[in-house]
Design an enzyme around this catalytic site. Structure first.
Site, short mmCIF file in Angstrom:
data_model
loop_
_atom_site.label_atom_id
_atom_site.label_comp_id
_atom_site.label_asym_id
_atom_site.label_seq_id
_atom_site.Cartn_x
_atom_site.Cartn_y
_atom_site.Cartn_z
N LYS A 103 0.85 -1.20 0.00
CA LYS A 103 0.00 0.00 0.00
C LYS A 103 0.88 1.25 0.00
CE LYS A 103 -4.01 1.87 2.53
NZ LYS A 103 -4.98 1.64 3.64
N SER B 161 -9.87 1.62 2.64
CA SER B 161 -8.96 2.36 1.81
C SER B 161 -7.89 1.51 1.11
CB SER B 161 -8.26 3.43 2.65
OG SER B 161 -7.45 2.83 3.66
N SER C 214 -10.17 -0.78 6.91
CA SER C 214 -9.58 -0.59 5.57
C SER C 214 -8.83 -1.78 4.99
CB SER C 214 -8.66 0.63 5.58
OG SER C 214 -9.42 1.81 5.54
#
Lengths: 487, 99
Positions: free
Chosen positions: A76, A152, A176
């Site tokens: 990420k 996210s 997330s």
């Protein structure tokens, strides 16, 4: 051999038996990224040359005994990677092209000989649940490109579901990792707070943020967590204990386990498909020898409020560092220092970040500090105590991970649905507990649905054992995403 | 407990100022309405009885572990300076802040 159909164990066996090489695995992975990422848009940066160099060095060493040797993964883009652009999907960090160091978890991955293929998309500064607040691009759900991958950690989940990589590291402040795992038919773990170092992870809400793995299988997930977890003197919230062995007893089963099913997780705001999926999950777990009983977690209904207040307040503090002085975006033509701060932030932050910063500033200001922020910290205590009480009598808690299937791209999310989604995931962050989303079924639109196993502090082992037993009993391997499910 | 969330234009301007960004005049009403709505919704937690309840600031039960500071060498000083928007010798160079 196609990487897409392998697990970490099976791929490592093939590497050890010289049926394939790390370079061949990496090349095939890069090929898959090139083939599907034009549609999926999971990656912000692909580190092709570095990955091939890493793979060649591993082949030259000829030793695949390290935990993730030769296993391809994605990261990420809020996790700092030495020499590789790290943006948190924000214009603010668009020019952060050459970070000086690796986050501790990246050092851990390197020590485990994992091959990282690049950085994946996310909501800006991890603020969002669809990956649509990214400054760069909208990632699509590999099961249906008209839908979001959630967020996210949407790029992380999509990159795994689309067969681009075998694992991804995401971060989870209020769901997330688990929500995108549920939306993409994969496995996602938010570990106990403090189990994984946050050193080098771009902060959103420090008391809630935690990094964890997204994978296609439960056992793969446990392997990755074993590799990244551990005490880190650079993170003052890091737990001091040794990392538990999470994989050797993973097939122990659920016979004799007591599993709690909170009433507050199954209201009318949860879709019919999901209600049925949870009911089937309960039946499966009972057939495997577990006891499942309804319980109450009375204060979790306030968790969306507590989360909004605490995460925004903490973000207002965490993101104060982006002022255009030492790094990040700096506006030109400022008249004075304060004007430079403000212009830089006005230009560098997106709308959702600004909304949360204003709310956060407000709840930290004057009387609101007591009536909102302080009160939210106290209600957080009550939420934690509810869990402690239930865990006196039960080994695990079960619930839906999400209210239903993935949102359509651009969909206006009903506030009641958004609130219920928070009730399902946020309490785990507020209480610092481990939560694992495991694929459980499909909804009316043929999109995946996940269920969540919540464990006691530091008891990832039991969480994985239950997830593994359920995954085996509820075989979904015949169902494949529209993009990347097969070669 | 009463709801204390009503924010007027002047207060909004102060809070935006403290958040260190600018909003356009045309956005003021949107920001004002949204913040008031959010604060009204979030005020629901004020109905929870929390007398005698201690605040939780952290997701685990770690105690602080204190030790003496030990200086360490940091290998990246030169690169850190180069990563900044501007630097002058061994210092970050920032725009002038005092007249």
């Amino acid at each position: 051999m196609t990487v897409i159909n392998e697990t970490i164990e099976s791929l490592k066996d093939k590497l050890n038996n010289k049926e394939t090489t790390a370079k061949a695995v990496t090349e095939q992975t890069l090929k898959q990224i090139k083939a599907v990422d034009g549609d999926v848009k999971a990656f912000l940066t692909v580190t092709e040359a570095e990955a091939l160099k890493q793979a060649e060095a591993l082949d030259a060493k000829g030793d695949f005994s390290a935990k993730l040797a030769g296993i391809p993964g994605s990261i990420k883009d809020n996790i700092v990677t030495k020499g590789v652009r790290t943006t948190a999907a924000s214009k603010m960090l668009d020019n952060f092209t050459d970070p000086l160091y690796d986050a501790t978890i990246i050092e851990n991955l390197i020590a485990a000989d994992a091959i990282t293929l690049g950085k994946v998309n996310m909501d800006e500064f991890a603020m969002g649940s669809t990956t649509e607040t990214s400054y760069y691009q909208k990632t699509k759900n590999p099961w249906n490109l008209d839908h979001t991958p959630g967020g996210s950690s949407g790029g992380s989940a999509a990159s795994v579901a689309a067969g681009q990589v075998l694992f991804s590291l995401g971060s989870d402040t209020g769901g997330s990792i688990r929500q995108p795992a549920s939306f993409n038919g994969i496995v996602g773990m938010k570990p106990t707070y403090g189990m994984v170092s946050r050193y080098g992870v771009i902060g959103f809400a420090s008391s809630l943020d935690q990094v964890g793995p997204l994978t296609r299988t439960v056992k793969d997930n446990a392997y990755v967590l074993e590799a990244i977890a551990g005490h880190d003197e650079n993170d003052m919230t890091s737990i001091q204990d040794d990392v538990a062995d999470l994989t050797s007893d993973i097939d122990k089963g659920v016979a004799g386990l007591k599993i709690a099913l909170p009433k507050q997780f199954l209201t009318d705001a949860v879709s019919k498909d999901m209600q049925e999926t949870v009911a089937k999950t309960v039946e499966t777990l009972k057939s495997l020898g577990a006891t499942v009983e309804e319980v109450e977690l009375p204060h979790v209904v306030y968790s969306p409020h507590v989360y909004a207040i605490l995460s925004s307040g903490e973000a207002a503090s965490s993101l104060a560092r982006y002022d255009g002085v030492r790094f990040g975006h700096r506006a030109e033509d400022a008249e004075n220092m304060i004007d430079m701060f403000k212009k830089s932030r006005t230009e560098g932050f997106g709308k959702e970040v600004k909304r949360r910063l204003l709310l956060g500033t407000t709840v930290l200001t004057g009387d609101w500090n007591q009536t909102y922020f302080r009160q939210a910290q106290k209600v957080r205590t009550l939420i934690r105590e509810d869990f402690i009480k239930v865990f006196k009598d039960y080994d695990l808690i079960l619930g839906p991970t999400t209210t239903g299937e993935a949102f359509a791209l651009g969909e206006e999310i009903d506030p009641e649905v958004a609130k219920m989604n928070d009730i399902l995931t946020v309490p785990v962050n507020l209480a610092g507990l481990p939560g694992l989303s495991v694929p459980a079924g499909f909804g009316a639109n043929n999109l995946p649905l996940g269920v969540q196993f919540i464990g006691k502090h530091r008891d990832e082992k039991t969480v994985y054992q239950a997830g593994y037993a359920f995954e085996k009993a509820n075989d979904l391997t015949g169902k494949l995403p529209q993009i990347g499910g097969q070669n | 407990m009463t709801v204390m969330s009503q924010i007027n234009h002047e207060t909004l301007q102060h809070l935006v100022d403290q958040s260190r960004y600018y909003i356009e005049d045309a956005e003021t009403t949107l920001y004002l309405d949204r913040l008031n709505t959010e604060l009204d919704d979030l005020a629901e937690i004020q109905s929870v009885k929390t007398d005698g309840v201690k605040p939780t600031t952290n997701g685990n039960d770690n105690d602080n572990v204190l030790r003496e500071d030990v200086p360490k060498e940091w290998a990246y000083r030169k690169q850190a300076l180069e990563n900044a928007p501007a630097h002058d010798g061994d210092h970050f160079e920032v725009p002038q802040i005092m007249d």
